[in-house]
Design a protein around this motif. Structure first.
Motif, mmCIF file in Angstrom:
data_model
loop_
_atom_site.group_PDB
_atom_site.id
_atom_site.type_symbol
_atom_site.label_atom_id
_atom_site.label_comp_id
_atom_site.label_asym_id
_atom_site.label_seq_id
_atom_site.Cartn_x
_atom_site.Cartn_y
_atom_site.Cartn_z
ATOM 1 N N HIS A 1 0.998 -0.977 0.348
ATOM 2 C CA HIS A 1 -0.060 -0.276 0.131
ATOM 3 C C HIS A 1 1.171 1.480 -0.434
ATOM 4 C CE1 HIS A 1 -3.560 2.813 1.095
ATOM 5 N NE2 HIS A 1 -2.973 3.537 1.800
ATOM 6 N N MET A 2 1.605 1.206 0.683
ATOM 7 C CA MET A 2 2.589 2.295 0.305
ATOM 8 C C MET A 2 3.539 3.362 -0.523
ATOM 9 S SD MET A 2 4.731 1.989 4.804
ATOM 10 C CE MET A 2 5.627 2.892 4.502
ATOM 11 N N LYS A 3 3.872 1.717 -0.565
ATOM 12 C CA LYS A 3 4.578 1.854 -2.482
ATOM 13 C C LYS A 3 3.658 2.038 -3.864
ATOM 14 C CE LYS A 3 7.733 -2.062 -2.388
ATOM 15 N NZ LYS A 3 8.753 -3.859 -2.371
ATOM 16 N N LEU A 4 2.312 1.863 -3.545
ATOM 17 C CA LEU A 4 1.555 2.040 -4.861
ATOM 18 C C LEU A 4 1.146 4.139 -4.483
ATOM 19 C CD1 LEU A 4 -1.000 -0.991 -4.351
ATOM 20 C CD2 LEU A 4 0.697 0.119 -6.581
ATOM 21 N N GLN A 5 1.102 4.127 -2.908
ATOM 22 C CA GLN A 5 1.357 5.589 -2.163
ATOM 23 C C GLN A 5 2.274 6.192 -3.233
ATOM 24 O OE1 GLN A 5 -2.052 6.545 -0.812
ATOM 25 N NE2 GLN A 5 -0.899 8.377 -1.413
ATOM 26 N N SER A 6 3.420 5.650 -3.150
ATOM 27 C CA SER A 6 4.375 6.522 -3.088
ATOM 28 C C SER A 6 4.193 6.751 -5.032
ATOM 29 C CB SER A 6 5.886 5.478 -3.032
ATOM 30 O OG SER A 6 7.390 6.185 -3.545
ATOM 31 N N ALA A 7 4.262 5.609 -5.453
ATOM 32 C CA ALA A 7 3.825 5.808 -7.147
ATOM 33 C C ALA A 7 2.404 6.512 -7.767
ATOM 34 C CB ALA A 7 3.369 4.348 -7.035
ATOM 35 N N LEU A 8 1.809 6.611 -7.022
ATOM 36 C CA LEU A 8 0.929 7.616 -7.176
ATOM 37 C C LEU A 8 1.439 9.200 -6.723
ATOM 38 C CD1 LEU A 8 -2.175 8.559 -7.702
ATOM 39 C CD2 LEU A 8 -2.916 8.428 -4.705
ATOM 40 N N GLU A 9 1.690 9.963 -5.980
ATOM 41 C CA GLU A 9 2.469 11.147 -5.221
ATOM 42 C C GLU A 9 4.006 11.186 -6.695
ATOM 43 O OE1 GLU A 9 4.272 10.430 -1.563
ATOM 44 O OE2 GLU A 9 2.415 10.203 -0.890
ATOM 45 N N PHE A 10 4.742 9.388 -7.330
ATOM 46 C CA PHE A 10 5.672 10.224 -7.880
ATOM 47 C C PHE A 10 4.197 10.872 -9.134
ATOM 48 C CE2 PHE A 10 6.933 8.150 -12.108
ATOM 49 C CZ PHE A 10 8.276 8.922 -12.637
ATOM 50 N N LEU A 11 3.460 9.834 -9.930
ATOM 51 C CA LEU A 11 3.056 10.464 -10.977
ATOM 52 C C LEU A 11 2.375 11.880 -11.120
ATOM 53 C CD1 LEU A 11 0.969 6.784 -11.742
ATOM 54 C CD2 LEU A 11 3.343 8.044 -12.950
ATOM 55 N N VAL A 12 1.124 12.567 -9.859
ATOM 56 C CA VAL A 12 1.371 13.545 -9.533
ATOM 57 C C VAL A 12 2.468 14.532 -10.017
ATOM 58 C CG1 VAL A 12 0.135 15.128 -7.643
ATOM 59 C CG2 VAL A 12 -0.466 12.770 -8.285
ATOM 60 N N THR A 13 3.326 14.451 -8.920
ATOM 61 C CA THR A 13 4.328 15.129 -8.822
ATOM 62 C C THR A 13 4.500 15.579 -10.391
ATOM 63 O OG1 THR A 13 4.878 14.485 -6.879
ATOM 64 C CG2 THR A 13 6.900 16.274 -8.230
ATOM 65 N N SER A 14 5.238 14.050 -11.128
ATOM 66 C CA SER A 14 6.117 14.177 -12.434
ATOM 67 C C SER A 14 4.909 14.900 -13.233
ATOM 68 C CB SER A 14 5.933 13.072 -13.178
ATOM 69 O OG SER A 14 6.999 12.117 -12.325
ATOM 70 N N SER A 15 3.540 14.630 -13.005
ATOM 71 C CA SER A 15 2.715 14.986 -14.784
ATOM 72 C C SER A 15 2.402 16.785 -14.137
ATOM 73 C CB SER A 15 1.308 14.769 -14.098
ATOM 74 O OG SER A 15 1.261 13.309 -14.687
ATOM 75 N N HIS A 16 2.239 17.031 -13.044
ATOM 76 C CA HIS A 16 2.800 18.932 -12.731
ATOM 77 C C HIS A 16 4.337 19.256 -13.508
ATOM 78 C CE1 HIS A 16 -1.125 18.690 -10.303
ATOM 79 N NE2 HIS A 16 -0.662 18.578 -9.507
ATOM 80 N N SER A 17 5.248 18.045 -13.026
ATOM 81 C CA SER A 17 6.765 19.311 -13.494
ATOM 82 C C SER A 17 6.759 18.987 -14.817
ATOM 83 C CB SER A 17 7.848 18.454 -13.414
ATOM 84 O OG SER A 17 9.047 18.484 -13.975
ATOM 85 N N VAL A 18 5.889 18.343 -15.808
ATOM 86 C CA VAL A 18 6.103 17.550 -17.281
ATOM 87 C C VAL A 18 4.915 19.469 -17.698
ATOM 88 C CG1 VAL A 18 5.546 16.333 -19.702
ATOM 89 C CG2 VAL A 18 6.910 15.575 -17.594
ATOM 90 N N GLN A 19 3.838 19.351 -16.632
ATOM 91 C CA GLN A 19 3.126 20.408 -17.781
ATOM 92 C C GLN A 19 4.006 21.672 -17.509
ATOM 93 O OE1 GLN A 19 -0.342 19.504 -15.093
ATOM 94 N NE2 GLN A 19 -0.818 18.212 -16.602
ATOM 95 N N SER A 20 4.750 22.101 -16.341
ATOM 96 C CA SER A 20 5.320 22.875 -15.739
ATOM 97 C C SER A 20 6.048 23.262 -17.704
ATOM 98 C CB SER A 20 5.905 23.300 -15.029
ATOM 99 O OG SER A 20 6.751 24.028 -14.934
ATOM 100 N N SER A 21 6.788 22.343 -17.681
ATOM 101 C CA SER A 21 7.655 22.522 -18.822
ATOM 102 C C SER A 21 6.781 22.773 -20.811
ATOM 103 C CB SER A 21 8.676 20.762 -18.901
ATOM 104 O OG SER A 21 9.400 20.666 -17.649
ATOM 105 N N GLN A 22 6.156 22.244 -20.339
ATOM 106 C CA GLN A 22 5.252 22.394 -21.487
ATOM 107 C C GLN A 22 5.207 23.906 -21.448
ATOM 108 O OE1 GLN A 22 2.135 19.521 -21.408
ATOM 109 N NE2 GLN A 22 2.785 18.142 -23.284
ATOM 110 N N LYS A 23 4.765 24.864 -20.418
ATOM 111 C CA LYS A 23 4.425 25.865 -20.190
ATOM 112 C C LYS A 23 5.362 26.740 -20.930
ATOM 113 C CE LYS A 23 1.074 25.857 -16.887
ATOM 114 N NZ LYS A 23 0.071 26.556 -15.515
ATOM 115 N N GLN A 24 6.572 25.921 -19.878
ATOM 116 C CA GLN A 24 7.875 27.161 -20.154
ATOM 117 C C GLN A 24 7.920 26.740 -22.053
ATOM 118 O OE1 GLN A 24 10.737 25.008 -17.475
ATOM 119 N NE2 GLN A 24 11.529 27.469 -17.370
#
Length: 714
Positions: free
Chosen positions: A497-520
């Motif tokens: 459960h902790m690993k899946l939660q960590s994966a979810l956080e990675f996907l959310v954070t990474s998606s925001h990061s890529v979207q930020s790069s798209q804006k740049q």
């Protein structure tokens, strides 16, 4: 008019004059075809008979495309003057080409390579026949224009030539003083008695001076006052030249000589060609005949250049154009190392884009398999590490000021310098504009590629998110299932459960990061669009060309005035006005280049530094996220397999409890039917999720194929 049995010519059609003969443009009496006739004067007949016949015999035995052909030997009517009938070279001599204003700073790279190949080809024919020319200079290298519009250069004037093997020596003196080997110069020009014998390498010295002049537009060794006025210093420069130096100039009287070990910045040759040519010049411009290369080594090194393939590359971050001379059979590994020498970008940090697509290279692949490049269609080099822009390296020519005093000869000479400078400024303008064009083109391709990679990365996150949701749903179903089984402990799920939660956080954070790069990237695209509009609306080249045409017309008029030598009062006034206009036009060109073209170019250099920094950061980020995503995808597949295994163990046990009639707890007896429905639904859900994943993978393949097929470019 004069004539022989088959040819006639006018004495006004002089092509060239020497001490013993004059060359005229002639026509065949029957066909009207043009020829060159060399008519010998009375001085030539004072030479020994074998010397007079030597040129005829030489030309008869030589047959090569880079040696002027001899068609006939005839005599002039009553005088019985000997006449050599040779092929007519309409392009004049190499000296004429170098005296053209656009070549004041040397030939273009393409034309220089033709000269190099032609001289090497002609000299190779001479050496195969044991001939030493003894008067190699630009004036004795004639130019023809082939059917394809390209130049062909041919050696001519074999009046000083004689048969000489590699190990033989001669004592007689021939040649033109600026191109004479120092040993011959000492005796012929300075009139100093010495008993040195000369070998075939004296031709190599003359070739070295000729090549330097063709590459730069000037002689390599220039004493203060000029070679003809300061002969002692000329000899001192050539004999005291340090090893490796290829030029020496004395700027003022009694000043030390400034030695050069490289070709000047004003030279139009690329760094790639300079690096190969300079060692050759240094080795044949050697006063000590014992240290000078022989012809075999000269031919080997020169032909090595001529047989190389040119790869045109534009280093995007550095904003510099490269020409890499390399053999077609060399591997990509050799090419990357050659690029690294010119750019200081290590091979592992080099990435390439060709016509909008990433160029994937294999180190063992041969260079000849690469897509063909030209100066207008280079391969873009992108460094994975930030690089400081270098830009076009140029030296702005000096524009002389016309003195107010009327001087018809000096004005004509200054006008030639002015028009040469304007030609140079036009080339600088074109180079700066082309550099901007490549910057904008390369940036556009980078933006398209990175945007597509961002889109793919977000799509990959969506796929991973579906897998993650499937795992989380399966965990919930397993938990409900095991609660229905009596006296059965739920397997340990906290860690998962902790690993899946960590994966979810990675996907959310990474998606925001890529979207930020798209804006740049979108911001860069907006800036790029503005710069692109400014660039395409720029008309500096056209303006400079118009001013060059005006300067050329005035230069032509001042040359005509010089031929008259004496002008009327009105003509003199017009002459004064014209030279003032010429100076104004030249200054206007200078201002256009400095304050318009150069300023826009420098502004774009600042922009490309920021754009490429963001591009490098985005590229690194995407690479890192891609690696992490691949690892996460493997982990999720493993989690899914593990959960399915638990589910596969729990469902049969629940079914077994029902078949054996084991009484379920009262709290669950009422929900037995719901439990069975849940089990069936879980299996269906699993099948549906697997189908969705397969469909997503199929869609991704289709998208990738469309991306490859979609044309990209400016």
């Amino acid at each position: 008019m004069q004539s022989t049995a088959n040819y006639l010519w006018s004495l006004s059609d002089v092509l060239g004059q020497g001490a013993t003969a004059s060359v005229y443009k002639a026509r065949h009496k029957k066909t009207g075809d043009q020829y060159a006739v060399k008519v010998f004067n009375h001085v030539s007949y004072l030479r020994p008979y074998e010397v007079q016949m030597r040129e005829f015999e030489m030309l008869r035995k030589l047959n090569h495309k880079n040696i002027v052909k001899l068609f006939a030997v005839e005599e002039v009517g009553v005088t019985k003057q000997k006449v050599l009938v040779m092929e007519y070279c309409a392009g004049g001599s190499l000296l004429n080409v170098l005296e053209e204003s656009e070549n004041a700073f040397g030939l273009s790279e393409a034309e220089f390579l033709i000269v190099l190949g032609s001289v090497v080809g002609g000299m190779n024919q001479l050496r195969e026949n044991g001939v030493v020319h003894r008067d190699i200079k630009p004036g004795n290298i004639m130019r023809m224009v082939g059917d394809d519009g390209q130049s062909v250069y041919k050696l001519t004037d074999f009046g000083a030539a004689r048969e000489l093997e590699d190990d033989e020596k001669f004592m007689s003196l021939y040649g033109t003083e600026e191109y004479l080997h120092p040993d011959m110069y000492e005796r012929a020009v300075l009139r100093k008695p010495q008993k040195k014998a000369y070998g075939v390498t004296v031709d190599l010295w003359s070739i070295g001076v000729t090549f330097y002049q063709a590459a730069t537009g000037s002689l390599p060794f220039i004493p203060y006052g000029g070679p003809r006025k300061n002969k002692e210093m000329m000899y001192k420069i050539t004999t005291e030249k340090p090893e490796g130096a290829i030029a020496g100039v004395q700027r003022s009287d009694f000043a030390p000589v400034e030695w050069s070990y490289e070709l000047p910045v004003s030279c139009r040759l690329s760094k790639g060609l300079k690096d190969l040519l300079v060692p050759i010049l240094a080795s044949i411009l050697e006063a000590d005949q014992a240290k000078c290369w022989g012809f075999d080594q000269f031919f080997a090194e020169a032909n090595d250049i001529l047989h190389r393939t040119v790869i045109h590359i534009f280093s995007l971050q550095q904003a510099t154009m490269l020409k890499v001379y390399i053999h077609s059979y060399n591997t990509i590994k050799v090419l990357l190392e050659a690029i690294s020498k010119q750019t200081d970008i290590s091979p592992q940090n080099q990435e390439f884009i060709y016509e909008g697509h990433r160029l994937e290279l294999e180190l063992t692949q041969q260079v000849q398999l690469l897509p063909k490049t030209t100066e207008d269609r280079p391969t873009m080099l992108v460094s994975t590490e930030p690089k400081v822009p270098i830009g076009v390296i140029y030296k702005e020519p000096e524009i002389p000021v016309f003195p107010p005093k009327f001087d018809i000869i000096n004005d004509a000479n200054l006008s030639k310098i002015v028009i040469s400078a304007v030609h140079k400024l036009l080339r600088i303008t074109k180079s700066l504009m082309k550099c901007q064009d490549f910057i904008l083109r390369g940036t556009y391709w980078i933006l398209v590629i990175l945007k597509e990679e961002c889109r793919k990365m977000l799509q990959q996150f969506k796929t991973l998110n579906l897998k993650l949701s499937f795992c989380q749903n399966t965990m919930m179903k397993i938990q409900t299932l095991y609660e229905l089984l009596p006296q059965t402990n739920l397997p340990e799920m906290d860690n998962l459960h902790m690993k899946l939660q960590s994966a979810l956080e990675f996907l959310v954070t990474s998606s925001h990061s890529v979207q930020s790069s798209q804006k740049q990237l979108d911001l860069i695209a907006t800036e790029w669009s503005k710069s692109s509009n400014i660039h395409h609306e720029d008309s500096t080249i056209g303006k400079v060309q118009v001013l060059l045409d005006k300067v050329f017309a005035i230069h032509h008029q001042l040359r005509k005035d010089r031929l008259k030598m004496k002008l009327s009062y009105n003509e003199e006034q017009i002459h004064k006005f014209e030279k003032i206009k010429m100076g104004m036009h030249a200054k206007k060109v200078q201002m256009l280049v400095r304050e318009d073209c150069a300023q826009k170019y420098l502004k774009l250099l600042v922009s490309i530094k920021d754009w490429m920094r963001i591009a490098c950061e985005t590229r690194k980020q995407l690479r890192s996220l891609n690696n992490q995503s691949m690892n996460l995808g493997e982990d999720l597949e493993n989690y899914e397999a593990h959960l399915n295994k638990i589910l596969d163990l729990g469902v049969p046990r629940l079914q077994g409890e029902q078949q054996t009639g084991t009484k379920l707890p009262a709290s669950t007896e009422s929900s037995e039917q719901k439990c069975m429905e849940m089990i069936i639904r879980m299996k269906q859900l699993k099948q549906e999720m697997e189908g969705v994943l397969q469909e997503l993978e199929h869609n991704n393949l289709i998208i990738e194929r469309l991306a490859v097929q979609k044309p990209q470019g400016v």
